[in-house]
Design a protein around this motif. Structure first.
Motif, PDB file in Angstrom:
ATOM      1  N   HIS A   7      -4.810 -11.488  11.183  1.00 24.12           N
ATOM      2  CA  HIS A   7      -4.309  -9.961  11.214  1.00 24.12           C
ATOM      3  C   HIS A   7      -4.588  -9.194  12.526  1.00 24.12           C
ATOM      4  CE1 HIS A   7      -4.246  -6.484   8.160  1.00 24.12           C
ATOM      5  NE2 HIS A   7      -4.455  -5.771   9.418  1.00 24.12           N
ATOM      6  N   HIS A   9      -2.790  -6.507  15.561  1.00 14.30           N
ATOM      7  CA  HIS A   9      -1.676  -5.603  15.941  1.00 14.30           C
ATOM      8  C   HIS A   9      -1.257  -5.775  17.475  1.00 14.30           C
ATOM      9  CE1 HIS A   9      -1.966  -3.700  11.932  1.00 14.30           C
ATOM     10  NE2 HIS A   9      -3.388  -3.723  11.952  1.00 14.30           N
ATOM     11  N   ILE A  39       3.251  -1.707  10.088  1.00 14.01           N
ATOM     12  CA  ILE A  39       2.645  -0.380   9.766  1.00 14.01           C
ATOM     13  C   ILE A  39       3.713   0.579   9.144  1.00 14.01           C
ATOM     14  CG2 ILE A  39       1.451   1.575  10.559  1.00 14.01           C
ATOM     15  CD1 ILE A  39       0.493   0.042  12.845  1.00 14.01           C
ATOM     16  N   ASP A  40       4.837   0.631   9.530  1.00 13.83           N
ATOM     17  CA  ASP A  40       5.796   1.530   9.139  1.00 13.83           C
ATOM     18  C   ASP A  40       7.070   1.191   9.771  1.00 13.83           C
ATOM     19  OD1 ASP A  40       5.674   3.134  11.237  1.00 13.83           O
ATOM     20  OD2 ASP A  40       4.259   4.472  10.195  1.00 13.83           O
ATOM     21  N   HIS A  65       2.125   0.585   5.508  1.00 10.61           N
ATOM     22  CA  HIS A  65       0.844   0.907   5.470  1.00 10.61           C
ATOM     23  C   HIS A  65       0.360   2.028   4.561  1.00 10.61           C
ATOM     24  CE1 HIS A  65      -3.220   1.881   7.044  1.00 10.61           C
ATOM     25  NE2 HIS A  65      -3.312   0.759   7.502  1.00 10.61           N
ATOM     26  N   THR A  67      -1.600   4.539   4.971  1.00  8.65           N
ATOM     27  CA  THR A  67      -1.795   5.744   5.876  1.00  8.65           C
ATOM     28  C   THR A  67      -0.437   6.209   6.020  1.00  8.65           C
ATOM     29  OG1 THR A  67      -2.370   4.715   7.930  1.00  8.65           O
ATOM     30  CG2 THR A  67      -4.140   5.219   6.328  1.00  8.65           C
ATOM     31  N   SER A  68       0.575   5.482   5.949  1.00 11.29           N
ATOM     32  CA  SER A  68       1.789   6.119   6.427  1.00 11.29           C
ATOM     33  C   SER A  68       2.847   6.506   5.327  1.00 11.29           C
ATOM     34  CB  SER A  68       2.717   4.825   7.178  1.00 11.29           C
ATOM     35  OG  SER A  68       2.122   4.487   8.559  1.00 11.29           O
ATOM     36  N   GLU A  95       0.985  -4.700   6.161  1.00 12.05           N
ATOM     37  CA  GLU A  95      -0.373  -4.582   5.153  1.00 12.05           C
ATOM     38  C   GLU A  95      -0.065  -3.195   4.230  1.00 12.05           C
ATOM     39  OE1 GLU A  95      -4.234  -2.637   7.197  1.00 12.05           O
ATOM     40  OE2 GLU A  95      -2.788  -3.147   8.689  1.00 12.05           O
ATOM     41  N   ASP A  99      -5.666   3.775   0.934  1.00 12.14           N
ATOM     42  CA  ASP A  99      -6.472   4.274   1.890  1.00 12.14           C
ATOM     43  C   ASP A  99      -6.997   6.019   1.514  1.00 12.14           C
ATOM     44  OD1 ASP A  99      -7.875   5.712   4.183  1.00 12.14           O
ATOM     45  OD2 ASP A  99      -7.175   3.939   5.509  1.00 12.14           O
ATOM     46  N   GLN A 110       0.794   6.399  -2.848  1.00 16.30           N
ATOM     47  CA  GLN A 110       0.122   5.355  -2.352  1.00 16.30           C
ATOM     48  C   GLN A 110       0.129   4.641  -3.800  1.00 16.30           C
ATOM     49  OE1 GLN A 110      -3.570   5.252  -0.057  1.00 16.30           O
ATOM     50  NE2 GLN A 110      -3.208   7.284   0.776  1.00 16.30           N
ATOM     51  N   HIS A 131      -4.962  -3.498   2.568  1.00 19.90           N
ATOM     52  CA  HIS A 131      -5.616  -2.535   3.022  1.00 19.90           C
ATOM     53  C   HIS A 131      -6.447  -1.781   2.019  1.00 19.90           C
ATOM     54  CE1 HIS A 131      -6.643   0.500   6.417  1.00 19.90           C
ATOM     55  NE2 HIS A 131      -6.765   1.286   5.119  1.00 19.90           N
ATOM     56  N   ASP A 206      -8.136  -7.473  13.652  1.00 25.99           N
ATOM     57  CA  ASP A 206      -7.683  -6.136  13.393  1.00 25.99           C
ATOM     58  C   ASP A 206      -7.250  -5.439  14.740  1.00 25.99           C
ATOM     59  OD1 ASP A 206      -6.566  -4.136  11.872  1.00 25.99           O
ATOM     60  OD2 ASP A 206      -8.424  -2.993  11.469  1.00 25.99           O
TER      61      ASP A 206
END
Length: 267
Positions: A7, A9, A39-40, A65, A67-68, A95, A99, A110, A131, A206
Motif C-alpha cells: 500500500h 501512494h 483515491i479518486d 476512497h 474521504t472522496s 482503496e 472514514d 460512504q 480503509h 501508506d
C-alpha cells in the motif's frame, strides 16, 4: 530479504521531484513489488502513469476512497465501474471503505459506495483493500453479508483491538495490513499483534504518510517497509528473515502474482 509494500501512494505530488530515486531506494531495500491504491478521479491518471513507467514493479488498484465520497460520488463510482468493465491492469479494488474521523456528513453515501465496490470486486474476482477509520462497526456491518462468499481483502493500516482483528480474520480470505504505526511509541498494536497469526499479515507503508520510527515526521517511502518488518519480527519473536518471507508470500498470493504469467500492460 525480499519485501513487498502492499500500500503506497508514490504517484502523489510529494514524489514528483525524486520518484526515480525513491524507486531505486526501494529496490536497494529489497522491495520486489509495490501495490498502489487509487483515491479518486483526480489520481487515476498519475497512478497509471507511474505504474506504466515502472511496469512489473508498481501495480495499480482502482477504487473510490471514502474521504472522496461527496456530492458527486455517483459520477466517481461510474468511473470505477467503467474502468472495471474494460480490459484493465488493476490487481485489486481499492482503496475503499469508510472514514468517519473527519466528517459524518456522507455516512450513507460512504456505505453505499463501499457496498457497491465490494460487489464489483466480487463480480470481477478481484480482492479489495479497505480503509477503516473510526468506522469499524459500520464497515463490519457492510462486510458481514459477504462472509460466505469468495471475497478477499486487506484491512489497510489495521490499528484495532484483538477482538476486532479476530472478527476480520474470521473471514477466510482477509489479511491485516501492518505499517509504520506499529513502531510508534504509544501504539497499542504490539500488544495486539503478538496474539495473532503472522500468516494473516502483510506489510505496507501508506507512503507518503505514517513513516515508521526512525523516520517518523518525515515523508514515508516504500524503502521504509523494512523498518516495519523488523519491528513486527521483534513483536512476534521471529527472525526478520521469516517475517519477510511469510509476509511477502502472503502479499504475492493475495494479489495473484504467483499465478501471473502475462506481461503487465496499461490499456
Amino acid at each position: 530479504m525480499k519485501l513487498v509494500d502492499t500500500h503506497s501512494h508514490l504517484f502523489l505530488e510529494e514524489f514528483a521531484d525524486d520518484l526515480p530515486q525513491v524507486i531505486e531506494r526501494a529496490r536497494q531495500a529489497g522491495v520486489s513489488h509495490i501495490f498502489m491504491p487509487n483515491i479518486d478521479s483526480t489520481t487515476l491518471k498519475p497512478l497509471l502513469q507511474v505504474c506504466e513507467e515502472y511496469a512489473e514493479y508498481c501495480f495499480p488498484m482502482i477504487g473510490l476512497h471514502p474521504t472522496s465520497v461527496g456530492g458527486n460520488y455517483r459520477d466517481e463510482l461510474a468511473l470505477v465501474k467503467q474502468q472495471l468493465a474494460i480490459p484493465h491492469p488493476f490487481v485489486a479494488v481499492g482503496e475503499i471503505g469508510m472514514d468517519l474521523y473527519w466528517d459524518k456528513t456522507f455516512l450513507r453515501e460512504q456505505r453505499e459506495a463501499f457496498d457497491l465496490q465490494l460487489q464489483w470486486a466480487l463480480d470481477k474476482n478481484l480482492p479489495v483493500v479497505i480503509h477503516c477509520r473510526e468506522a469499524f462497526e459500520e464497515i463490519y456491518d457492510v462486510l458481514l453479508p459477504y462472509k460466505a462468499t469468495s471475497l478477499r481483502g486487506i484491512m489497510h493500516c489495521f490499528t484495532g483491538t484483538e477482538e476486532e482483528a479476530r472478527r476480520i480474520l474470521d473471514f477466510p480470505g482477509f489479511l491485516l495490513g501492518i505499517n509504520g504505526v506499529v513502531t510508534f511509541k504509544k501504539s497499542s498494536l504490539p500488544a495486539v499483534l503478538k496474539h495473532l497469526p503472522l500468516e494473516r499479515m502483510v506489510l505496507e507503508t501508506d507512503a507518503p504518510y505514517l513513516a515508521p520510527v526512525p523516520h517518523r515526521g518525515k515523508r514515508n517511502e516504500s524503502a521504509f517497509v523494512g523498518d516495519t518488518m523488523r519491528k513486527l519480527a521483534e513483536i512476534m519473536g521471529e527472525a526478520p528473515e521469516k517475517v519477510a518471507q511469510v509476509t511477502t508470500e502472503n502479499a504475492l498470493a493475495f494479489f495473484g502474482m504467483k499465478e501471473r504469467d502475462d506481461i503487465f500492460k496499461i490499456y
